[in-house]
Design an enzyme around this catalytic site. Structure first.
Site, PDB file in Angstrom:
ATOM      1  CD  GLU A  45      37.863  35.928  58.358  1.00 57.69           C
ATOM      2  OE1 GLU A  45      38.472  36.999  58.278  1.00 57.69           O
ATOM      3  OE2 GLU A  45      36.857  35.762  59.074  1.00 57.69           O
ATOM      4  CE  LYS A 117      38.140  40.792  57.387  1.00 59.75           C
ATOM      5  NZ  LYS A 117      38.129  40.005  58.649  1.00 59.75           N
ATOM      6  CB  CYS A 158      34.883  37.789  57.690  1.00 59.12           C
ATOM      7  SG  CYS A 158      34.181  37.549  59.348  1.00 59.12           S
TER       8      CYS A 158
END
Length: 289
Positions: A45, A117, A158
């Site tokens: 990330e 994300k 993540c």
């Protein structure tokens, strides 16, 4: 699809506040992985920059079409003739907002998938530390799967790892490989990194590939490292330490459907109602055996 085996590599990085230096580190690790036989390379990330200050972040990032890191990774994929999965880049959007965006690049250098994300890490911790990703980043609204030569890959980033319904939706849409590039803090990583990734693998009968950041960064934060590749039975095939490194493992994607036959939780899941309290509405939930 005949041969579903390939070598996957996680490029564990210690990205800092300078985009060019971070790209150089990723390129060095990518060349090491490709020379070792990897045909799919995943970075963590925020590969391009890791900086706490919102102002300093926006001083360093650009729109997608002008981003030098993305262009460098497209060229890297062409030169090495490999699949490059950029775990995510900070990409400037309109209105002083950014996207935490993953890119999957094929060996010709073409971008074949993008994923923003979905889940933002907004929290106030007991020690006074506070995180507000939603103040800087625009949350994604679309789950994404992409076909690789060996099988279908589901994209996450993540904090998404803490939301099993996203991974179940990806698996139900054919993903036998799940990507979880991350920048876990040391404290949460020590407590939860392994168990979360192995759980996502087991409950979905899928391989999980998770490139991480490790050690102390230029902006002062510490990340856990320990990049992982996990098989659908929950076995750890490869694991990194804390320092920048390359970890690799051979993956045989054909094992995913075999394990799903042995534990058919994707097929056996059912919708059900939760009996509400008098003041609460009824809701439907998925069963996770």
């Amino acid at each position: 699809m005949t041969d579903r085996r390939f070598v996957a590599a996680c490029l564990q990085m210690r990205s800092g506040m300078t985009v060019a230096a971070n790209v150089d580190e990723a390129v060095r690790l990518a060349r090491e992985a490709a020379s070792g036989g990897a045909s799919y390379l995943q970075t963590p990330e925020m590969t391009n920059v890791l900086v706490r200050s919102r102002e300093e972040l926006f001083d360093r990032i650009l729109p997608e079409e002008a981003d030098p890191a993305l262009a460098a990774f497209q060229e890297l994929a062409r030169v090495l003739k490999v699949w490059v999965h950029v775990g995510s880049l900070a990409i400037r959007l309109e209105g002083e907002r950014a996207a935490n965006r993953a890119f999957v690049i094929d060996p010709s250098g073409e971008i074949v998938a993008r994923y923003d994300k979905i889940h933002m890490f907004d929290v106030d911790l007991p020690d006074g530390e506070s995180w507000r990703e939603s103040q800087t980043y625009r949350a994604g609204e679309q789950a994404v799967v992409v076909d690789l030569p060996w099988g279908r890959l589901g994209l996450t980033i993540c904090y998404d790892v803490r939301f099993p319904t996203l991974h179940r939706a990806l698996a139900e849409n054919g993903a036998e490989l799940l990507a979880s590039p991350a920048a876990f803090t040391r404290k949460t990583g020590e407590a939860h990194w392994h168990v979360l990734l192995r759980a996502r693998a087991v409950e979905n009968g899928a391989f999980v590939i998770a490139a991480a950041r490790g050690a102390r960064h230029e902006d002062g934060r510490e990340t856990y490292g320990h990049s992982l590749i996990v098989d659908p039975w929950g076995r750890v095939l490869a694991e990194g330490g804390e320092e920048p490194s390359v970890i690799m493992a051979e993956i045989d994607v054909s094992k995913s459907p075999d394990i799903r036959k042995r534990i058919p939780s994707l097929e056996n899941g059912r919708r059900f109602a939760v009996q509400p309290l008098p003041s609460a509405p009824a809701m439907l939930h998925d069963v996770n055996p």
